[in-house]
Scaffold this motif. Structure first.
Motif, PDB file in Angstrom:
ATOM      1  N   UNK A 213       0.827  -1.213   0.000  1.00 28.13           N
ATOM      2  CA  UNK A 213       0.000   0.000   0.000  1.00 28.13           C
ATOM      3  C   UNK A 213       0.859   1.260   0.000  1.00 28.13           C
ATOM      4  N   UNK A 214       2.085   1.140   0.527  1.00 29.53           N
ATOM      5  CA  UNK A 214       2.974   2.296   0.609  1.00 29.53           C
ATOM      6  C   UNK A 214       4.274   2.093  -0.168  1.00 29.53           C
ATOM      7  N   UNK A 215       4.254   1.173  -1.147  1.00 31.26           N
ATOM      8  CA  UNK A 215       5.377   0.988  -2.076  1.00 31.26           C
ATOM      9  C   UNK A 215       6.691   0.654  -1.375  1.00 31.26           C
ATOM     10  N   UNK A 216       6.657  -0.184  -0.338  1.00 31.06           N
ATOM     11  CA  UNK A 216       7.893  -0.485   0.380  1.00 31.06           C
ATOM     12  C   UNK A 216       7.884  -1.901   0.935  1.00 31.06           C
ATOM     13  N   UNK A 217       9.109  -2.438   1.125  1.00 37.88           N
ATOM     14  CA  UNK A 217       9.271  -3.650   1.914  1.00 37.88           C
ATOM     15  C   UNK A 217      10.286  -3.352   3.012  1.00 37.88           C
ATOM     16  N   UNK A 218      10.127  -4.002   4.136  1.00 40.51           N
ATOM     17  CA  UNK A 218      11.028  -3.847   5.268  1.00 40.51           C
ATOM     18  C   UNK A 218      11.706  -5.187   5.517  1.00 40.51           C
ATOM     19  N   UNK A 219      13.039  -5.219   5.355  1.00 33.20           N
ATOM     20  CA  UNK A 219      13.814  -6.441   5.557  1.00 33.20           C
ATOM     21  C   UNK A 219      14.358  -6.481   6.975  1.00 33.20           C
ATOM     22  N   UNK A 220      14.282  -7.665   7.559  1.00 38.64           N
ATOM     23  CA  UNK A 220      14.827  -7.887   8.898  1.00 38.64           C
ATOM     24  C   UNK A 220      14.386  -6.797   9.878  1.00 38.64           C
ATOM     25  N   UNK A 221      13.092  -6.530   9.959  1.00 33.54           N
ATOM     26  CA  UNK A 221      12.607  -5.454  10.829  1.00 33.54           C
ATOM     27  C   UNK A 221      12.859  -5.781  12.298  1.00 33.54           C
ATOM     28  N   UNK A 222      13.033  -4.752  13.104  1.00 35.61           N
ATOM     29  CA  UNK A 222      13.166  -4.950  14.541  1.00 35.61           C
ATOM     30  C   UNK A 222      11.826  -5.411  15.107  1.00 35.61           C
ATOM     31  N   UNK A 223      11.870  -5.940  16.312  1.00 41.12           N
ATOM     32  CA  UNK A 223      10.646  -6.467  16.917  1.00 41.12           C
ATOM     33  C   UNK A 223       9.584  -5.395  17.063  1.00 41.12           C
ATOM     34  N   UNK A 224       9.999  -4.174  17.428  1.00 41.72           N
ATOM     35  CA  UNK A 224       9.002  -3.131  17.623  1.00 41.72           C
ATOM     36  C   UNK A 224       8.359  -2.715  16.300  1.00 41.72           C
ATOM     37  N   UNK A 225       9.166  -2.722  15.188  1.00 46.00           N
ATOM     38  CA  UNK A 225       8.596  -2.384  13.887  1.00 46.00           C
ATOM     39  C   UNK A 225       7.608  -3.469  13.446  1.00 46.00           C
ATOM     40  N   UNK A 226       7.999  -4.733  13.636  1.00 45.37           N
ATOM     41  CA  UNK A 226       7.089  -5.810  13.243  1.00 45.37           C
ATOM     42  C   UNK A 226       5.824  -5.787  14.090  1.00 45.37           C
ATOM     43  N   UNK A 227       5.977  -5.503  15.366  1.00 47.15           N
ATOM     44  CA  UNK A 227       4.804  -5.400  16.240  1.00 47.15           C
ATOM     45  C   UNK A 227       3.898  -4.264  15.791  1.00 47.15           C
ATOM     46  N   UNK A 228       4.536  -3.173  15.341  1.00 48.42           N
ATOM     47  CA  UNK A 228       3.764  -2.034  14.846  1.00 48.42           C
ATOM     48  C   UNK A 228       2.905  -2.460  13.658  1.00 48.42           C
ATOM     49  N   UNK A 229       3.491  -3.235  12.729  1.00 54.56           N
ATOM     50  CA  UNK A 229       2.730  -3.656  11.561  1.00 54.56           C
ATOM     51  C   UNK A 229       1.663  -4.687  11.931  1.00 54.56           C
ATOM     52  N   UNK A 230       1.980  -5.569  12.889  1.00 55.66           N
ATOM     53  CA  UNK A 230       0.941  -6.504  13.338  1.00 55.66           C
ATOM     54  C   UNK A 230      -0.220  -5.738  13.954  1.00 55.66           C
ATOM     55  N   UNK A 231       0.105  -4.709  14.737  1.00 62.49           N
ATOM     56  CA  UNK A 231      -0.943  -3.864  15.306  1.00 62.49           C
ATOM     57  C   UNK A 231      -1.708  -3.161  14.188  1.00 62.49           C
ATOM     58  N   UNK A 232      -0.949  -2.709  13.171  1.00 61.24           N
ATOM     59  CA  UNK A 232      -1.590  -2.056  12.040  1.00 61.24           C
ATOM     60  C   UNK A 232      -2.519  -2.986  11.280  1.00 61.24           C
ATOM     61  N   UNK A 233      -2.095  -4.267  11.127  1.00 62.53           N
ATOM     62  CA  UNK A 233      -2.972  -5.234  10.461  1.00 62.53           C
ATOM     63  C   UNK A 233      -4.247  -5.461  11.251  1.00 62.53           C
ATOM     64  N   UNK A 234      -4.107  -5.494  12.578  1.00 61.45           N
ATOM     65  CA  UNK A 234      -5.293  -5.653  13.420  1.00 61.45           C
ATOM     66  C   UNK A 234      -6.199  -4.439  13.291  1.00 61.45           C
ATOM     67  N   UNK A 235      -5.587  -3.242  13.338  1.00 57.89           N
ATOM     68  CA  UNK A 235      -6.378  -2.021  13.179  1.00 57.89           C
ATOM     69  C   UNK A 235      -7.014  -1.969  11.794  1.00 57.89           C
TER      70      UNK A 235
END
Length: 758
Positions: A406-428
């Protein structure tokens, strides 16, 4: 004449050479000694004064690991980056190169320690295995020698043998291991967000034998493998989630046809006659196709290359019978945890080999929104990001990977907080979708009772499923060019009729506005190739092509009329710049109506004809055009681009491209006022309609019909239902009287003050 000049492809001498190389590979000697022997043998066979092997190292460095002819002191000392010099250029592009005067080439990089200044001509080929670059093989001569196609072909075959030695890593570590978090940008191919483990798409199985002992046996193996691949394709196309008709079916059926191409099989059989195994013959044919099509920009030819890559991979895997993983041998690839497939490119059927249960995304180093695999991915609702330079060199198998298409990007080897942010975003995101779903059956009506019709922009049959999901009132724009773009030929009247009938049936009685063919510019029609010119957006495209080729437009109009089968139908002409252009297209429609009457065909019960306003010149012909049409549609994307003289795809001028500005809104209001005066319905199709702020501005200046992507329906409806139109209209009217240029912040302030979600 030297032996090399007389060299003519894979004859008897070359078959003997391949056996000599195979014998050296099997010798119980140190890897460096074997590599040096191979280098000497190749130099002799090619009548080359220099033969050198560069091996890929960490950080995309190329190390000179063996040479016949250059200074031996340079071995293991000379290093070149990808893209540096001619060797680095061959590696970066993974394409062969032949030059009679190498030193005059702008990419030539002189390395004094090698002593190569006395050599004029150069030919080099990439050393590849399983679509991974392992190194570069180069030959050089003192004279300005023009290497023939047959010599390059021979050198590429030698590189296949050399790859078997380098692939074992006996000369040291081949590739860099990345561990740091990284963000890469690309192009959205199919929308969505996915999180999973990076899984490298297996481009091809390892080729264990290059030299054939018995050509007749190899031909039988090839024919048997080809039959197995064809059978597997038939099985894939029979999957229930692909059974529905649509563009993805057209793509896959075309792919099936290529699998039956006899010319391709004949070329592979010729390679077997010249001494290669069945697997090596397939690899040889694929390399030839890459050499011919690898650098072309024509989207149709690029898709053909992806199709042949897919089929070659399937054939090699079938021949290798790699049943330990199940990849490519006729069974579905499964993973027990969420994963994202990583690939350079992908054919349309390859995605079907993966178990869709845990497949959370696809990322491609190449690939665009019009790629065939993109059409299949959208039909399966898989997020895809393409056109990501350097992807394969940055990702490691097993890396955690977030696809944010949706935002034209991929994140490789994200930190735990970044991945948690996206999991939260998927839930939202799921919660937000549920909120929009609750609005599906409610009208898009302002607080003071002004009704706004929210329509869909549609390009694929899959998009029509969103009518029910979003509660859209109809299709404000059906892009008829998509069926043309996914085919190798121009669909005939019957094929178009069937496609348009499926669209009308899929709409379930809701209105559909067909836009006639909008070819050219960034919309390449495979069977209609022409020079795009210096500025394709302003060139020979859209209605200009249709009027200059009336049979093209007549067939399309005939198909739309037949598909309607007596029901109401709306159609409009794109990119009308003068009333004369509209009249020319209208006369073609009139002839088709006469043809239908003479043939006793049903006419639409109500045929409404409209024009798109995308070219600013038409805004100064509003009385003339409105006296001729039943409705008008503003194409905001092109209109803004032409209005501001700013390419919306050029990051250098995006700050000059502001749809919510006083001059552009004044133009749009002028159009809305004229349509109201003439009593003609007005729709705006484009990205502006799909943003909350853009929709607010449009409603405030009098637009009552907005057509947008499916994902925008819910947010825009939520915004409209929170607006008091009277307050908004007064607010924007006062803004347009001011000298302010940008109005975004003013509209955001209005939204905050009135509790409007924006």
């Amino acid at each position: 004449m030297t032996a090399a000049v007389e060299h003519n492809g894979f004859g008897r001498n070359s078959r003997s050479m391949l056996r000599r190389l195979r014998d050296v590979m099997a010798e119980a000697r140190a890897p460096q000694e074997r590599l040096d022997s191979i280098t000497s043998i190749i130099a002799a066979d090619m009548a080359a004064e220099v033969c050198s092997v560069y091996v890929r190292r960490a950080d995309n460095l190329l190390e000179l690991c063996s040479t016949e002819g250059l200074n031996q002191d340079a071995v293991h000392r000379t290093l070149m980056h990808f893209g540096e010099g001619l060797v680095g250029d061959i590696a970066a592009r993974a394409q062969s190169l032949a030059l009679s005067d190498a030193q005059s080439h702008p990419k030539f990089a002189y390395r004094p320690e090698t002593g190569e200044e006395i050599y004029q001509s150069l030919a080099g080929v990439p050393v590849m295995r399983a679509d991974r670059l392992l190194g570069v093989l180069v030959v050089q001569n003192r004279s300005r020698r023009q290497y023939s196609d047959e010599e390059i072909e021979t050198l590429e075959t030698f590189a296949m043998v050399l790859a078997e030695l380098l692939a074992n890593g006996v000369l040291g570590e081949q590739e860099n291991r990345n561990d740091a978090a990284l963000r890469l940008t690309g192009q959205t191919v199919a929308p969505g967000i996915g999180i999973g483990i990076a899984h490298f798409h297996r481009q091809s199985a390892a080729i264990r034998r290059v030299v054939a002992d018995n050509p007749a046996v190899e031909k039988d193996r090839l024919e048997s493998a080809m039959e197995g691949v064809r059978s597997r394709i038939d099985t894939l196309l029979a999957a229930p989630d692909l059974a529905e008709a649509g563009e993805h079916r057209d793509v896959l059926e075309t792919f099936r046809m290529i699998a039956h191409d006899r010319g391709w099989l004949a070329r592979m059989n010729d390679a077997i006659d010249n001494g290669l195994t069945a697997e090596a013959a397939v690899q040889r044919a694929r390399a030839d196709m890459r050499a011919r099509l690898g650098s072309v920009q024509n989207p149709y030819l690029r898709e053909r290359l992806a199709d042949f890559e897919d089929l070659a991979n399937r054939l090699i895997a079938q021949l290798a019978d790699e049943d330990e993983t199940g990849e490519g041998n006729g069974t579905t690839v499964t993973r027990d945890q969420p994963y994202v497939v990583v690939a350079r490119s992908m054919g349309p059927a390859e995605l079907l080999d993966y178990d869709r249960h845990n497949l959370n995304g696809l990322v491609l180093e190449e690939g665009s929104a019009t790629a065939h695999v993109a059409i299949v991915a959208r039909a399966l609702d898989i997020p895809v990001l393409g056109n990501i330079p350097g992807l394969l060199s940055e990702v490691n198998p097993g890396d955690r990977l977030i696809v944010d298409a949706d935002n034209n990007q991929i994140l490789l080897r994200p930190t735990e907080d970044v991945e948690e942010y996206f999991h939260t975003g998927l839930k939202a995101r799921a919660e937000t979708r549920a909120r929009y779903q609750a609005l599906r059956d409610l009208p898009a009506q302002t607080l003071d009772g002004v009704d706004i019709s929210l329509l869909l922009n549609v390009g694929l049959m899959f998009d029509l499923q969103q009518l029910d999901a979003t509660g859209a009132t109809g299709v404000g724009l059906y892009r008829t060019e998509i069926p043309f773009m996914v085919r190798r030929d121009i669909p005939d009247v019957k094929q178009q009729t069937d496609a348009y009938r499926r669209v009308l049936e899929g709409a379930g009685g809701r209105p559909v506005t067909f836009r006639t063919l909008d070819a050219g510019g960034d919309k390449h029609i495979q069977a209609f190739d022409h020079d795009p010119g210096d500025n394709p957006a302003l060139g020979w495209r859209s209605l200009r092509i249709s009027v200059d080729h009336p049979s093209l437009l007549r067939n399309q109009l005939r198909a739309i009329l037949r598909a309607a089968d007596g029901a109401p139908v709306d159609l409009m002409f794109p990119m009308v710049s003068t009333v004369g252009e509209f009249d020319a297209a209208r006369s073609i429609l009139d002839r088709e109506l006469e043809h239908a009457i003479r043939g006793g065909e049903k006419l639409p019960s109500n045929l409404r004809l409209g024009s798109m306003l995308e070219v600013p010149s038409l805004a100064w012909q509003l009385p003339e055009i409105l006296s001729r049409v039943d409705f008008l549609s503003v194409g905001s994307n092109d209109l803004q681009q032409f209005f501001f003289a700013a390419d919306r795809g050029d990051q250098r001028v995006t700050h000059r491209y502001d749809p919510v500005s006083v001059p552009f809104l004044r133009l749009l209001k002028q159009i809305a006022d004229a349509c109201e005066e003439y009593g003609k319905p007005l729709t705006l199709c484009g990205e502006m309609a799909g943003s909350r702020i853009g929709a607010m501005a449009l409603v405030g200046i009098g637009y009552r019909r907005l057509s947008m992507a499916a994902a925008s329906i819910g947010p825009v409806k939520e915004t409209i239902r929170a607006i008091n139109y009277s307050d908004l209209e007064t607010f924007i009217s006062n803004l347009l009287k001011s000298r302010e240029g940008r109005l975004v912040e003013h509209l955001k302030a209005f939204a905050r003050d009135h509790q409007v979600p924006a």
